[in-house]
Design a protein around this motif. Structure first.
Motif, PDB file in Angstrom:
ATOM      1  N   THR A  50       0.834  -1.198   0.000  1.00 10.19           N
ATOM      2  CA  THR A  50       0.000   0.000   0.000  1.00 10.19           C
ATOM      3  C   THR A  50       0.870   1.250   0.000  1.00 10.19           C
ATOM      4  O   THR A  50       0.412   2.331   0.354  1.00 10.19           O
ATOM      5  CB  THR A  50      -0.914   0.039   1.233  1.00 10.19           C
ATOM      6  N   LEU A  51       2.115   1.070  -0.379  1.00  4.87           N
ATOM      7  CA  LEU A  51       3.058   2.187  -0.391  1.00  4.87           C
ATOM      8  C   LEU A  51       2.544   3.318  -1.280  1.00  4.87           C
ATOM      9  O   LEU A  51       1.993   3.076  -2.346  1.00  4.87           O
ATOM     10  CB  LEU A  51       4.388   1.664  -0.944  1.00  4.87           C
ATOM     11  N   PRO A  60      -2.090   4.830  -3.874  1.00  4.26           N
ATOM     12  CA  PRO A  60      -1.156   3.819  -3.390  1.00  4.26           C
ATOM     13  C   PRO A  60      -0.916   2.777  -4.470  1.00  4.26           C
ATOM     14  O   PRO A  60      -1.676   2.677  -5.432  1.00  4.26           O
ATOM     15  CB  PRO A  60      -1.866   3.220  -2.172  1.00  4.26           C
ATOM     16  N   LEU A  61       0.174   2.002  -4.295  1.00  5.80           N
ATOM     17  CA  LEU A  61       0.584   1.075  -5.356  1.00  5.80           C
ATOM     18  C   LEU A  61      -0.502   0.062  -5.705  1.00  5.80           C
ATOM     19  O   LEU A  61      -0.597  -0.378  -6.834  1.00  5.80           O
ATOM     20  CB  LEU A  61       1.855   0.337  -4.924  1.00  5.80           C
ATOM     21  N   ASN A  62      -1.326  -0.314  -4.712  1.00  2.00           N
ATOM     22  CA  ASN A  62      -2.308  -1.347  -5.023  1.00  2.00           C
ATOM     23  C   ASN A  62      -3.658  -0.782  -5.440  1.00  2.00           C
ATOM     24  O   ASN A  62      -4.634  -1.508  -5.509  1.00  2.00           O
ATOM     25  CB  ASN A  62      -2.471  -2.305  -3.847  1.00  2.00           C
ATOM     26  N   GLY A  65      -6.093   2.283 -10.265  1.00  2.00           N
ATOM     27  CA  GLY A  65      -5.537   3.220 -11.250  1.00  2.00           C
ATOM     28  C   GLY A  65      -4.064   2.972 -11.468  1.00  2.00           C
ATOM     29  O   GLY A  65      -3.593   2.878 -12.604  1.00  2.00           O
ATOM     30  N   THR A  66      -3.320   2.854 -10.364  1.00  2.59           N
ATOM     31  CA  THR A  66      -1.877   2.638 -10.471  1.00  2.59           C
ATOM     32  C   THR A  66      -1.568   1.296 -11.115  1.00  2.59           C
ATOM     33  O   THR A  66      -0.688   1.190 -11.971  1.00  2.59           O
ATOM     34  CB  THR A  66      -1.248   2.700  -9.076  1.00  2.59           C
ATOM     35  N   LEU A  67      -2.320   0.257 -10.717  1.00  3.89           N
ATOM     36  CA  LEU A  67      -2.070  -1.072 -11.277  1.00  3.89           C
ATOM     37  C   LEU A  67      -2.335  -1.091 -12.774  1.00  3.89           C
ATOM     38  O   LEU A  67      -1.589  -1.706 -13.538  1.00  3.89           O
ATOM     39  CB  LEU A  67      -2.944  -2.117 -10.567  1.00  3.89           C
ATOM     40  N   GLN A  68      -3.382  -0.389 -13.200  1.00  4.46           N
ATOM     41  CA  GLN A  68      -3.679  -0.339 -14.629  1.00  4.46           C
ATOM     42  C   GLN A  68      -2.556   0.353 -15.393  1.00  4.46           C
ATOM     43  O   GLN A  68      -2.102  -0.117 -16.440  1.00  4.46           O
ATOM     44  CB  GLN A  68      -4.986   0.415 -14.844  1.00  4.46           C
ATOM     45  N   THR A 195      -8.539  -5.521 -11.213  1.00  2.85           N
ATOM     46  CA  THR A 195      -7.455  -4.926 -11.996  1.00  2.85           C
ATOM     47  C   THR A 195      -6.137  -5.634 -11.712  1.00  2.85           C
ATOM     48  O   THR A 195      -5.291  -5.758 -12.593  1.00  2.85           O
ATOM     49  CB  THR A 195      -7.319  -3.435 -11.667  1.00  2.85           C
ATOM     50  N   VAL A 196      -6.011  -6.109 -10.460  1.00  4.32           N
ATOM     51  CA  VAL A 196      -4.763  -6.755 -10.082  1.00  4.32           C
ATOM     52  C   VAL A 196      -4.498  -7.981 -10.950  1.00  4.32           C
ATOM     53  O   VAL A 196      -3.352  -8.267 -11.315  1.00  4.32           O
ATOM     54  CB  VAL A 196      -4.783  -7.109  -8.584  1.00  4.32           C
TER      55      VAL A 196
END
Lengths: 369, 288
Positions: A50-51, A60-62, A65-68, A195-196
């Motif tokens: 969750t950084l 956060p990384l998880n 949006g970020t994962l996509q 998304t993950v």
């Protein structure tokens, strides 16, 4: 004349990049070999973190949006390495690679959305179709060489772009693109929560490409392809058929591109005519050259960074002054600078900076000899 | 009959545009060995320069300014970007690729991505009656410009000293340098000529399509590349013949066939020519 098809890394540059300091093999050498595995491990477990990295990513990384965003970067890293099999290894400057990416993306999209096929058979059929397409068109295009080859591949890809834009029979959705219907997809790939899984899918695609290309690099085929790039006549004198080898490389790269296109359609949830355009091929070239064409990791790094910058700059677009709001302006300018000042791309930077580092390092004692 | 006349003249108008772009590309490639992806940028630069002043200056000065700006851009690109990479052809191609991406983005940031209406003089939007067909007058402007450019280029190549250097350079560049002639000045000149012709093509394309957009150059450029390859790299007359063939074929097949069939048939023509005559119509072998 001969040098016109040789990509940026001169043959002398690649060994120099891999062995800047010959004596130190054991500890850094082993670390070097393990580094890709470590990177893969970090990438696999990353969605549990969750950084927050403010400035780099918005959530956060998880967060989905970020994962996509990361998934798109991974797909482009794989596409760029697949293209580099043609450009950096075999020295074939194809301007039509987008066609096979589009074949993969639209193939999956059309079969799932219009015909209600299940996902995995669709992917298999589509990738096979991309390979057949590459074999047919490559067989014609490879009758020419040098600039004419680039032109023919460009023209073929342009036909694909035009056909997709014209929306034949309502299949491709024309300029609007075709959203992927979620009804035909397995539950694990639908919904924002999942998304993950798309991220892992993209990572799996990149791993497949890396393993394939690096296996080829190590196999005799890889060396023959490099030989083809450096001097085609020599390969012919050795009794091998340059035409067949080039066609093999073309088909392999086309297959990887088809797989990448299919992954891309799943990750972004559809296909749009942009992925069939010559701009996509040009950006693949930019990725490979920025990272270092023909090197082990150059295209991967280049593709990842390019896709990241492209998406982030588009997001930041409004807040940057003048032309800096246009991602392509920034990336195009970076690319031109790279061609002049870092001809081997990012991969060559460490060996380029080596003399500087050596000059700055304090000498332990005046040389005894 | 009237349809055929209209299609033929429209196709020739398109062919004129292709020729204006392709002749510069062909000379640049034939002499300097540079596959110039930034050629579409020259076209857009010329069109936008003319568009900016056309309201206040009138048509003719605007066209002259557009051509001059495009020629200057071409010469500058050669001097600043291409010359340092002399003989490194792949890098030269890559630089022009980067330039085409960055340049179009720059135009977009200044004038926006949307198409702008290109004003045309009243006489260009009038209609001429030929054999029962209502033909817009701007087609004749395009065809006339292309024929004048063809004659001018041929005369320049044939009767001037620089034309001689360029022709000899296309034939064998190393020999020209070995004879003590600085062939690089001819490179700059060829880029300037190519830029000027591309700028002219951009302005005329603005009249033909009655709008201009930053990406217009790139889409015309691909067909110009096809014309260059079909015509034979480095040959002006070959480019002219190929442009006529491509323009007419595209226009007729697009009208009588399904939408987009004309563009596909042009590519089929390219494939056929390359398989039967790999060096193009004019027959100068493309360097590998």
């Amino acid at each position: 004349m001969k040098s016109s098809s040789v990509p940026t890394t001169s043959p002398a540059a690649s060994p120099a990049a891999s062995s800047p300091s010959p004596p130190s093999v054991t500890p850094p050498g082993r670390l070097r070999r393990l580094a890709p595995l470590l990177a893969l491990l970090v990438a696999v477990v990353l969605p549990w973190s969750t950084l927050r990295l403010p400035g780099l990513f918005e959530g956060p990384l998880n967060s989905p949006g970020t994962l996509q965003l990361l998934a798109v970067c991974l797909v482009f890293a794989g596409l760029a390495l697949g293209y580099d099999l043609l450009f950096g290894r075999a020295g074939l400057l194809s301007f039509g690679h987008a066609l096979y990416v589009a074949a993969g993306a639209y193939g999956v999209d059309i079969l799932v959305s219009h015909y209600g096929w299940r996902l995995w058979p669709t992917v298999a059929v589509t990738v096979l179709a991309a390979a057949v397409l590459a074999a047919l068109l490559g067989a014609v295009a490879l009758r020419t060489s040098g600039i004419a080859f680039s032109m023919v591949t460009l023209a073929f890809a342009q036909v694909g772009h035009i056909v997709i834009n014209r929306d034949p029979g309502g299949l491709t959705g024309g300029e609007e693109g075709l959203p992927l219907s979620s009804a035909g997809l397995p539950a694990m790939f639908t919904g924002v929560v999942n998304t993950v899984n798309l991220y892992w899918l993209a990572l799996a695609f990149l791993t497949v490409v890396v393993v394939t290309v690096h296996t080829i690099d190590r196999a005799p085929l890889g060396r023959t392809l490099t030989g083809l790039r450096d001097d085609e006549r020599r390969i012919a004198v050795l009794g091998l058929s340059p035409y067949r080898l080039k066609l093999l490389a073309f088909v392999l790269a086309g297959t990887l591109a088809g797989l990448g296109g299919a992954t891309y359609a799943l990750v972004v949830g559809g296909a749009s005519p942009h992925i069939a355009s010559s701009e996509l091929t040009l950006s693949l070239i930019v990725m490979a050259v920025l990272g270092g064409a023909g090197t082990r990791w150059g295209a991967v790094v280049g593709g990842f960074l390019y896709a990241y910058l492209d998406q982030r700059l588009a997001r930041l677009g409004g807040s940057l002054p003048g032309p800096f709001g246009e991602p392509l302006f920034v990336l195009g300018t970076l690319f031109i600078l790279a061609v002049y000042f870092a001809p081997g791309g990012l991969a060559s930077l460490s060996s380029r900076l080596e003399p500087l580092r050596r000059a700055l390092r304090p000498r332990p004692a005046p040389d005894a000899i | 009959m009237s349809t055929v006349v209209l299609l033929a003249l429209t196709g020739l108008g398109l062919a004129a545009l292709y020729f204006l772009i392709a002749s510069g590309l062909s000379l640049v490639f034939g002499l300097a060995g540079v596959l110039n992806f930034a050629h579409g940028l020259f076209l857009s630069v010329g069109a936008y320069a003319a568009w900016t002043v056309s309201e206040s200056w009138g048509a003719i000065p605007a066209i002259l300014l557009g051509v001059a700006v495009a020629a200057t851009t071409g010469a500058l690109v050669e001097l600043v970007l291409i010359r340092p990479l002399y003989t490194r052809h792949t890098e030269q191609v890559l630089v022009t690729v980067g330039l085409s991406l960055a340049g179009v983005a720059l135009l977009q940031s200044v004038w926006g991505a949307d198409a702008r209406v290109f004003p045309r003089p009243a006489w260009a939007s009038s209609v001429v009656n030929i054999a029962g067909a209502q033909v817009p007058a701007d087609r004749f402007l395009l065809i006339g410009a292309a024929v004048l450019v063809l004659l001018g280029l041929l005369a320049f190549l044939r009767f001037t000293r620089y034309g001689l250097v360029i022709r000899a350079g296309v034939e064998n560049r190393d020999m020209v340098s070995a004879l003590g002639i600085d062939v690089r000045n001819a490179f700059t000149l060829v880029f300037a000529i190519g830029g000027a012709l591309a700028g002219l093509a951009g302005i005329l394309a603005g009249m033909y399509f009655s709008s201009i957009s930053p990406g217009q150059g790139a889409s015309l450029l691909i067909f110009a590349f096809i014309v260059v390859v079909i015509g034979g790299l480095g040959s002006v007359t070959g480019a002219f013949a190929a442009a006529v063939a491509v323009g007419l074929l595209q226009q007729f097949v697009n009208y009588y066939g399904t939408a987009g069939a004309g563009d596909v048939s042009v590519v089929a023509l390219l494939a056929a020519v390359l398989l039967l005559r790999p060096a193009g119509l004019a027959g100068k072998a493309a360097p590998a």
